[in-house]
Design an enzyme around this catalytic site. Structure first.
Site, PDB file in Angstrom:
ATOM      1  N   TYR A 109       0.903  -1.358   0.218  1.00  0.00           N
ATOM      2  CA  TYR A 109      -0.306   0.137   0.256  1.00  0.00           C
ATOM      3  C   TYR A 109       0.534   1.687  -0.024  1.00  0.00           C
ATOM      4  O   TYR A 109       2.213   0.769   0.930  1.00  0.00           O
ATOM      5  CB  TYR A 109      -0.989  -0.024   1.155  1.00  0.00           C
ATOM      6  CG  TYR A 109      -1.727   1.533   1.797  1.00  0.00           C
ATOM      7  CD1 TYR A 109      -3.334   1.126   1.103  1.00  0.00           C
ATOM      8  CD2 TYR A 109      -1.250   2.417   2.122  1.00  0.00           C
ATOM      9  CE1 TYR A 109      -3.734   2.676   0.537  1.00  0.00           C
ATOM     10  CE2 TYR A 109      -1.943   3.428   1.691  1.00  0.00           C
ATOM     11  CZ  TYR A 109      -3.231   3.557   1.676  1.00  0.00           C
ATOM     12  OH  TYR A 109      -3.325   5.152   1.693  1.00  0.00           O
ATOM     13  N   GLU A 197      -2.795   7.019  -3.786  1.00  0.00           N
ATOM     14  CA  GLU A 197      -2.734   6.498  -2.851  1.00  0.00           C
ATOM     15  C   GLU A 197      -2.742   5.250  -4.449  1.00  0.00           C
ATOM     16  O   GLU A 197      -3.404   5.122  -5.738  1.00  0.00           O
ATOM     17  CB  GLU A 197      -4.368   6.156  -2.668  1.00  0.00           C
ATOM     18  CG  GLU A 197      -4.651   5.118  -2.152  1.00  0.00           C
ATOM     19  CD  GLU A 197      -5.310   4.421  -1.096  1.00  0.00           C
ATOM     20  OE1 GLU A 197      -5.689   4.777  -0.441  1.00  0.00           O
ATOM     21  OE2 GLU A 197      -6.419   3.906  -2.490  1.00  0.00           O
TER      22      GLU A 197
END
Length: 393
Positions: A109, A197
């Site tokens: 992530y 992101e």
């Protein structure tokens, strides 16, 4: 402003962040055509909506044949996806992204956000990618790392290595990942992002580092200097009220309550909603008309509020500065006359030309309930709403 995954990836590639080959499709035949053009034996069919959680809602499917590409495209196109970010009404899928498959070794992530406590941008990363970051934070907080970037130097090789080693990367992958980190940071700064992101960021068995997914949000107030980003705006993903408000320079967000709010200034708008809730009411919207709205914009704000069937009363809270109270009063009177407002209307005015503004409202002969201050306005609008509800019963 939000953009679709395929648009975010297009921007990422411009800044050196690798993504998989793929293309969008709006029909099943286009989807199979994209898969044929890409070649290979595996493809991913992904719904393109402005919301996360698409995989859990059935909006991301792996295909191991052209027949499966066709099957998945048929199932996803036209489907209404309901995720934790769409609300119960969901969003209809009008476009899909068909990408080539990928030989994944590990998922990570990665995100960049503004750390307001430090007034600097920070990377948030985890070796546990492919799942919601909230879940990681709750179940394995030790697996989340944060690296703050000095704006004077940007992402140096040291920062890149610190992030990569913190994620447990080794060998060739470290250098490749450092390039991705720098590219994402440069993209964030150059396009005025509010969040960037990648979930998941993956490494492959051949040592490549690839953004498998992409999410970018942008500062609406900076779109004037990012024309390329502005061109990505998809009005079909926005509510009609929000897009109409934007056209008039108004900031509008629909909420679940029944008290419509019109305020000048974001902070005052938040305070207005808070005090409504404090006294037991529920705001129906956030609507900031700004500090220099015209009479036409004020009338438009009224029409947007009234287009929401849930609205049963309206509270106007204006602190006149650049936007004088008499101008606001004239806009209120004009809107009330043109739109035939049938719900209780409470108005609190304070600031420049407040005496003249109150005089205009009083002489209009309209059923307007004046309020002396913010709390008085909240109490009166809730009382008026309750009286209206009692009459209807």
């Amino acid at each position: 402003m939000n953009v679709h995954e395929h648009q975010a990836k297009e921007l990422m590639r411009k800044f050196g962040v690798p993504t998989l080959n793929g293309d969008i499709a709006t029909t099943v035949s286009e989807a199979t055509g994209v898969a044929k053009k890409l070649g290979g034996k595996n493809w991913v069919v992904k719904a393109q909506i402005h919301a996360g959680g698409r995989g859990k809602a059935g909006g991301v499917k792996l295909a191991k044949s052209l027949a499966e590409v066709k099957k998945h495209a048929t199932e996803i196109l036209g489907k209404t996806l309901v995720t934790h970010q769409t609300g119960s009404e969901g969003k209809e899928v009008k476009t899909i992204l068909v990408e080539e498959g990928c030989d994944i070794k590990h998922e990570y992530y990665l995100a960049i956000v503004l750390d307001r406590s430090k007034s600097k941008l920070s990377f948030i990363a985890s070796s546990e990618g492919g799942v919601e970051i909230e879940k990681i934070a709750k179940e394995s907080p030790e697996k989340i790392i944060s690296v703050t970037v000095d704006p004077a130097t940007g992402v140096t090789p040291f920062v890149g290595r610190k992030l990569a080693y913190g994620l447990g990367m080794t060998g060739k992958v470290v250098g490749e990942a450092a390039k991705v980190f720098k590219g994402l940071y440069d993209l964030y700064v150059a396009t005025d992002c509010t969040i960037a992101e990648i979930n998941p960021l993956v490494t492959t068995k051949t040592g490549s580092v690839i953004a498998l997914d992409a999410k970018l949000n942008f500062d609406d107030n900076a779109l004037f200097r990012n024309e390329d980003v502005q061109n990505y705006r998809d009005l079909s993903e926005e509510s009609k009220e929000e897009s109409d408000a934007s056209d008039f320079g108004l900031s509008y967000i629909s909420l679940d309550g029944n008290i419509g709010c019109m305020v000048n200034g974001a902070g005052l708008a938040m305070g207005t909603m808070d005090i409504i809730k404090l006294h037991g009411g529920e705001p129906a919207n956030f609507l900031d008309v700004g500090g220099s709205a015209t009479q036409e914009a004020i009338e438009k704000a009224f029409s947007i509020i009234l287009s929401d069937d849930k609205v049963e009363a309206i509270l106007i809270n204006i602190f006149g500065g650049i936007m004088k109270c008499d101008l606001v009063a004239a806009g209120i009177v004009g809107a009330a006359q043109h739109l035939h407002i049938k719900v209780p209307l409470v108005v609190r005015l304070e600031g420049t030309n407040v005496t003249l503004g109150k005089k205009i409202l009083k002489e209009s002969a309209l059923e307007i309930i004046p309020a002396d201050n913010l709390e008085d306005g909240a109490v009166k609008v809730i009382k008026a709403l309750e009286s209206k509800q009692d009459e209807e019963e």
